[in-house]
Motif scaffolding. Structure first.
Motif, PDB file in Angstrom:
ATOM      1  N   ALA A 184       0.831  -1.201   0.000  1.00 20.88           N
ATOM      2  CA  ALA A 184       0.000   0.000   0.000  1.00 20.88           C
ATOM      3  C   ALA A 184       0.866   1.253   0.000  1.00 20.88           C
ATOM      4  O   ALA A 184       0.548   2.269  -0.651  1.00 20.88           O
ATOM      5  N   MET A 185       1.999   1.204   0.721  1.00 22.11           N
ATOM      6  CA  MET A 185       2.923   2.332   0.752  1.00 22.11           C
ATOM      7  C   MET A 185       3.475   2.628  -0.639  1.00 22.11           C
ATOM      8  O   MET A 185       3.568   3.800  -1.059  1.00 22.11           O
ATOM      9  N   ARG A 186       3.828   1.587  -1.368  1.00 24.49           N
ATOM     10  CA  ARG A 186       4.374   1.796  -2.716  1.00 24.49           C
ATOM     11  C   ARG A 186       3.330   2.430  -3.637  1.00 24.49           C
ATOM     12  O   ARG A 186       3.635   3.319  -4.448  1.00 24.49           O
ATOM     13  N   GLU A 187       2.083   1.959  -3.528  1.00 21.55           N
ATOM     14  CA  GLU A 187       1.020   2.522  -4.364  1.00 21.55           C
ATOM     15  C   GLU A 187       0.777   3.987  -4.017  1.00 21.55           C
ATOM     16  O   GLU A 187       0.609   4.849  -4.910  1.00 21.55           O
ATOM     17  N   VAL A 188       0.769   4.324  -2.771  1.00 24.72           N
ATOM     18  CA  VAL A 188       0.578   5.721  -2.342  1.00 24.72           C
ATOM     19  C   VAL A 188       1.721   6.594  -2.844  1.00 24.72           C
ATOM     20  O   VAL A 188       1.509   7.714  -3.354  1.00 24.72           O
ATOM     21  N   GLU A 189       2.950   6.104  -2.709  1.00 27.21           N
ATOM     22  CA  GLU A 189       4.112   6.881  -3.165  1.00 27.21           C
ATOM     23  C   GLU A 189       4.071   7.090  -4.670  1.00 27.21           C
ATOM     24  O   GLU A 189       4.445   8.165  -5.186  1.00 27.21           O
ATOM     25  N   GLU A 190       3.617   6.062  -5.438  1.00 24.55           N
ATOM     26  CA  GLU A 190       3.509   6.213  -6.906  1.00 24.55           C
ATOM     27  C   GLU A 190       2.460   7.264  -7.255  1.00 24.55           C
ATOM     28  O   GLU A 190       2.666   8.113  -8.142  1.00 24.55           O
ATOM     29  N   ASN A 191       1.334   7.239  -6.603  1.00 23.82           N
ATOM     30  CA  ASN A 191       0.290   8.249  -6.862  1.00 23.82           C
ATOM     31  C   ASN A 191       0.794   9.645  -6.509  1.00 23.82           C
ATOM     32  O   ASN A 191       0.485  10.647  -7.193  1.00 23.82           O
ATOM     33  N   MET A 192       1.556   9.744  -5.404  1.00 17.78           N
ATOM     34  CA  MET A 192       2.114  11.037  -5.022  1.00 17.78           C
ATOM     35  C   MET A 192       3.061  11.556  -6.092  1.00 17.78           C
ATOM     36  O   MET A 192       3.086  12.759  -6.404  1.00 17.78           O
ATOM     37  N   ARG A 193       3.835  10.634  -6.683  1.00 11.45           N
ATOM     38  CA  ARG A 193       4.741  11.055  -7.757  1.00 11.45           C
ATOM     39  C   ARG A 193       3.964  11.593  -8.952  1.00 11.45           C
ATOM     40  O   ARG A 193       4.303  12.652  -9.531  1.00 11.45           O
ATOM     41  N   VAL A 194       2.898  10.882  -9.344  1.00 14.57           N
ATOM     42  CA  VAL A 194       2.083  11.324 -10.484  1.00 14.57           C
ATOM     43  C   VAL A 194       1.454  12.684 -10.195  1.00 14.57           C
ATOM     44  O   VAL A 194       1.437  13.599 -11.028  1.00 14.57           O
ATOM     45  N   LEU A 195       0.946  12.848  -9.008  1.00 16.33           N
ATOM     46  CA  LEU A 195       0.313  14.110  -8.639  1.00 16.33           C
ATOM     47  C   LEU A 195       1.327  15.243  -8.593  1.00 16.33           C
ATOM     48  O   LEU A 195       1.046  16.381  -9.000  1.00 16.33           O
ATOM     49  N   GLU A 196       2.514  14.976  -8.111  1.00 16.83           N
ATOM     50  CA  GLU A 196       3.551  16.008  -8.080  1.00 16.83           C
ATOM     51  C   GLU A 196       3.954  16.441  -9.494  1.00 16.83           C
ATOM     52  O   GLU A 196       4.187  17.625  -9.763  1.00 16.83           O
ATOM     53  N   GLU A 197       4.051  15.446 -10.420  1.00 17.78           N
ATOM     54  CA  GLU A 197       4.389  15.787 -11.812  1.00 17.78           C
ATOM     55  C   GLU A 197       3.272  16.633 -12.443  1.00 17.78           C
ATOM     56  O   GLU A 197       3.538  17.624 -13.154  1.00 17.78           O
TER      57      GLU A 197
END
Length: 438
Positions: A184-197
């Motif tokens: 779940a942590m990895r999925e959250v971090e990936e979404n955060m990356r997409v949102l930051e971009e």
């Protein structure tokens, strides 16, 4: 015998020298009525008298030629006594008696030496027997304690293996939940990356919609770790639990005896569970059968033994008298007889609260340091041993080493106390193994 020969060989030389000193120079034989002249020389009275009768002129000593004015001499009683002793000691009868005494003394010493040799051999045999018996007993003791150590080792191994499995199960649960959290942590971090971009590009591009995000997995709540439940069975009194479990592995383990009501004398009453027996003044009539004791107030256990090793315990409390032991299956149950091995009984008895005896004929009085409230009885059918123990401290009270042959039964006589108080029972003690889970 060589050492004794020297003094015997020296004796004739001494006697010979003394005989020469006590020999008359005239007749060359032992003195007869020895007399002493003035010159101190000795002669037989008849010899010197005869010598002087044949002499012309002044009388002289036949030995030193000293002249005397008259024929005078003095009787020497001391020499006469010595002569008689020498004559007696050199007589044929005396020598025969002396030789006989010598032979008899030598024979007695030979017999004594043979007795001592036999004693030495017997003592050496005893030492070998003690060494051999000691080695056998050491091996048996090691075997008995080795079996106990093996029981403890097996129980320790089983419990440690159970602890290891339960620990791995708990760790696996936590590890599984930890992996779910990490995913779940990895999925959250990936979404955060997409949102930051996407946030970074809004300066040049008008954002018309949110970027595509991944679905975040749901993580179940963490399983609760109940440390009390996990550790309680291992923080329990393990020694006591293991001790109770060991009963079913003991060889012999305590036998759970019950009284055989069909053998009880009519004045003995048995409890419903057949573990308590009391003797009363009144008689309770039972169905007649060949097993019942009719004259002696006795009772047997239902369980009999003809092989193996067996042990049981009986609570006697503060009863002032009782009889306990084993009885052959074929004992006479309808007559009044004295308890003895010759009659088929191997027993221990108490009278007057502190008078303990082994049931031999005559009775063997025993001195006990304390009065046992519980008795242990051990029977080895193969070795024919019957032993009694103070079950309070397992000290040995008495052992029969020439025990019964064939089938035997535990034997009891509760005995009336003879007082106005309520009769005290005897109780068969049971130690059933406790069923433990896990």
């Amino acid at each position: 015998m060589a050492a004794a020969a020297a003094p015997l060989a020296a004796a004739p030389a001494t006697k010979g020298s003394l005989r020469e000193d006590l020999t008359c120079p005239i007749c060359c034989d032992l003195f007869r009525e020895p007399v002493m002249l003035g010159c101190m020389h000795h002669f037989c009275k008849p010899c010197i008298s005869r010598y002087w009768r044949t002499t012309h002129g002044p009388v002289t000593c036949p030995q030193c030629r000293k002249e005397f004015t008259c024929k005078q001499f003095q009787t020497n009683y001391l020499v006469a006594a010595m002569v008689e002793k020498v004559r007696a000691s050199t007589s044929h009868t005396y020598i025969q008696n002396l030789e006989k005494q010598l032979r008899e003394t030598l024979e007695n010493h030979c017999l004594r030496r043979e007795d001592l040799s036999n004693s030495i051999r017997k003592e050496k045999d005893k030492m070998e027997t003690i060494k051999r018996l000691g080695a056998d007993l050491q091996a048996r003791v090691r075997g008995e304690f080795g079996a106990l150590r093996q029981i403890l080792h097996d129980e320790e191994t089983r419990m440690l293996e159970q602890l290891r499995r339960e620990q791995e199960e708990e760790l696996e649960k936590v590890q599984h939940h930890l992996e779910a959290i990490k995913l779940a942590m990895r999925e959250v971090e990936e979404n955060m990356r997409v949102l930051e971009e996407a946030s970074a590009t809004t300066e040049n591009i008008v954002l018309t919609e949110l970027p595509q995000l991944r679905q975040c997995p749901q993580v179940d709540s963490a399983p609760e770790l109940d440390t009390n439940a996990f550790s309680s069975k291992y923080l329990a009194p393990l020694q006591y639990i293991t001790w109770r479990k060991m009963f079913k592995s003991l060889k012999p383990g305590p036998s759970p005896l019950t009284f055989d009501v069909d053998t009880a004398h009519p004045s003995i009453r048995v409890s419903r569970d057949k573990t308590v027996a009391v003797e009363y003044d009144s008689v309770t009539w039972h169905t007649d059968n060949n097993k019942r004791f009719l004259q002696c107030v006795n009772i047997l256990a239902s369980q009999g033994f003809y092989s193996g090793r067996h042990y049981w315990e009986v609570e006697v409390g503060t009863k002032p008298k009782w009889d306990m032991g084993v009885a052959s299956e074929a004992v006479d149950r309808h007559s009044r007889i004295k308890l003895s091995p010759e009659r088929g009984y191997w027993t221990l008895r108490l009278r007057n609260r502190n008078e303990y005896s082994a049931g031999t004929q005559p009775w063997t009085r025993l001195q006990l340091s304390s009065s046992p409230r519980r008795l242990g009885v051990f029977v080895d059918c193969e070795e024919r041993w019957v032993s009694f123990y103070n079950a309070d401290d397992m000290s040995l009270i008495y052992s029969y080493t020439n025990g019964p042959r064939g089938k035997v039964f535990p034997f009891f006589s509760p005995c009336i106390s003879g007082s106005s108080q309520e009769p005290q029972p005897i109780r068969l003690l049971h130690y059933p193994p406790v069923a433990m889970s896990g």
